[in-house]
Design a protein around this motif. Sequence first.
Motif, short mmCIF file in Angstrom:
data_model
loop_
_atom_site.label_atom_id
_atom_site.label_comp_id
_atom_site.label_asym_id
_atom_site.label_seq_id
_atom_site.Cartn_x
_atom_site.Cartn_y
_atom_site.Cartn_z
N LEU A 282 0.85 -1.19 0.00
CA LEU A 282 0.00 0.00 0.00
C LEU A 282 0.88 1.24 0.00
CD1 LEU A 282 -2.63 -1.16 2.62
CD2 LEU A 282 -3.02 -0.81 0.20
N GLY A 283 0.47 2.23 -0.73
CA GLY A 283 1.22 3.48 -0.74
C GLY A 283 2.52 3.38 -1.49
N SER A 284 2.54 2.62 -2.57
CA SER A 284 3.76 2.49 -3.36
C SER A 284 3.40 2.23 -4.82
CB SER A 284 4.60 1.34 -2.80
OG SER A 284 5.50 0.88 -3.78
N ILE A 285 3.97 3.02 -5.71
CA ILE A 285 3.70 2.82 -7.13
C ILE A 285 4.35 1.52 -7.58
CG2 ILE A 285 3.98 3.78 -9.44
CD1 ILE A 285 2.21 5.51 -7.75
N PHE A 286 5.59 1.31 -7.12
CA PHE A 286 6.25 0.05 -7.46
C PHE A 286 5.44 -1.13 -6.96
CE2 PHE A 286 8.95 -3.42 -5.97
CZ PHE A 286 9.49 -3.82 -7.17
N GLY A 287 4.88 -0.99 -5.75
CA GLY A 287 4.07 -2.06 -5.18
C GLY A 287 2.88 -2.41 -6.05
N SER A 288 2.30 -1.40 -6.71
CA SER A 288 1.16 -1.67 -7.59
C SER A 288 1.59 -2.58 -8.74
CB SER A 288 0.61 -0.36 -8.15
OG SER A 288 0.45 0.59 -7.15
N PHE A 289 2.77 -2.27 -9.30
CA PHE A 289 3.29 -3.12 -10.38
C PHE A 289 3.61 -4.52 -9.85
CE2 PHE A 289 4.24 0.95 -12.45
CZ PHE A 289 3.75 0.68 -13.72
N ALA A 290 4.25 -4.56 -8.69
CA ALA A 290 4.66 -5.85 -8.13
C ALA A 290 3.44 -6.72 -7.85
CB ALA A 290 5.48 -5.63 -6.86
N GLY A 291 2.40 -6.11 -7.26
CA GLY A 291 1.20 -6.86 -6.94
C GLY A 291 0.50 -7.36 -8.20
#
Lengths: 358, 275
Positions: A282-291
């Motif tokens: 949550l709260g991460s642009i990279f995290g959105s891609f990773a998820g």
Amino acid sequence: MLYREAGDFKTSYVADGQTFPIWFDRMRYYAVLAIAFGVIPFFVNDYYANAVLLPFLIYSIAAIGLNILVGYCGQVSLGTGAFMAVGAYAVYKLMTAFPEVNLFFHVLLAGGITAFVGVMFGLPSLRIKGFYLAVATLAAQFFLVWLFNRVPWFYNYSASGQISAPDRTVFGMLVSGPNAEAWAKYMFCLVFTVGVAFLARNLTRGMQGRQWMAIRDMDIAAEIIGVNPLRAKLMAFAVSSFFIGIAGALFFAVYLGAVEVGEVFGINKSFLVLFMIIIGGLGSIFGSFAGAAFLVLLPVLLKNVLVGGLGWPTDLAAHVEFMIVGLLIIVFLIAEPHGLAQLWRVAKEKLRLWPFPH
Amino acid sequence: MNAQMHPQDGYTTADGRNIGPVLMEMRNITLRFGGVKAITDISFDIREGEIRAIIGPNGAGKSSMLNVISGFYVPQDGEVWYKGQKRPPMKPFQVARLGIARTFQNIALFEGMTVLDNVMTGRLNHMKSGLIAQAIWKGRAEAEEVANREVVEKVIDFLEIQAIRKTPVARLPYGLKKRVELARALAAEPSLLLLDEPMAGMNVEEKEDMSRFILDVNDEFGTTICLIEHDMGVVMDLSDRVVVMDYGKKIGDGTPDEVRSNQAVIDAYLGVAHD
């Protein structure tokens, strides 16, 4: 070692505030972009585009959109599926009403329409928080899907109640409909994904992002500093829905081509995108891609390994795949509740000092 | 401290600072929660450049008073005058735009953000670029970010928190968090700074540091400060004038020396035998 901050001095605030402050990170980012734009389009085939690349790119957009609302602004939403449906139906109506217009603008406009709908359903967020808001957005989910099913105007009175994407072009290049080439669809989605990521990153690192995070972390303190909670929350709903609308439009027009709203944009979709950002971070642009990568690629990978590699029957593999994905989600969340992005951050912090621990 | 009063133009403190005209005036403020009167008919003023303290035993209504000033509570009776104008009922974020910043008794920082981002948030009312400009970033938004970063860096230098600039606030110890919260309030360049128990829960050394910062802020930026504090030694040393509250009523107002010798104040703090 290449991956070092040491010696990488910043002499201006612009350099200090850039997205990838470490030289190696920056180069890797340019390399990824170069490969995505310059290499993959020449090698992509239908299978890879449809099974891996298109869903990954489109879900990334949706995940970034939802992450702005949930991860940055702290407003839980379960209406993602419905907002994607708004994007899809908006682009469908636009495509059929104005066939000669560039699809690129239709998709943007569909995002804008979704932003408006998102703001409408975001209004309750001023009064209710947390789980209660989640329930309110759930109402959006069911109401909008019902609306698109029941009002024939939305699906142009077609006999099946489905919508299907006609052939449309972008600057003379066919990107939607059954005759579009894989590489064209891929490039079209890639441009949107990169653009959305760029805008989202800029918004979240600037004052708008700080306002959202302030509301998320402590709304009282945010207000005392001068954040107008009404404006900040509605802005989050608008931007988030804009991105989710674009994702929905691409999902329908470029990826699937034909959509039955209850099946494609049901509550399952809302949960899928929510899981993506929880697993990714949550709260991460990279995290959105990773998820998005995790939940799109893992099933494909498992299927290839189980059916292709081990020769299991397809139905058995499908069931085992569910179990493994579910198990991995639980394991990941226990090991690192803040998601893949946090794992990545911790790894980077360790790497900074490696091989000397102090 | 023997202050010489000039009601219209301010006064000169014993240590030679010139205090200006009235910045904020509370007139007959009454605040009720249902049947409970938290504040009863209190009036006092805050002058430009002074350090004004509000003291009183627990439950006296000090924090409620601060919440009235910063817009969380709307008093049932009374008027708030600010910079010579009567202030209509306002939301806290509108009060912030008038140049009033505050810190909280129990720290209210944004735990998920770095120190730098927390302090930058304080610049909110000085940054004007819109959503589109920020989304594009290059150009206007970036220039504005850099200009405001320079101001923030001055505040960071001033409060000596350079080393923790990029640290997430959640990882900081209590004393530093208090300092970061002060930094965030200062970054707004307020005309009136409200501090709700800036030294609660600190050890002697941290209190000394914080006192020095408060005096320096007042001295260097000329910021008007209104603070609530329980440590009498600190209050008497720092403040120019003190309001004493008890059970929602004002029982004393004046210089520390005057307040110290006020019988009602002594009774409130030491207790008095009831017949």
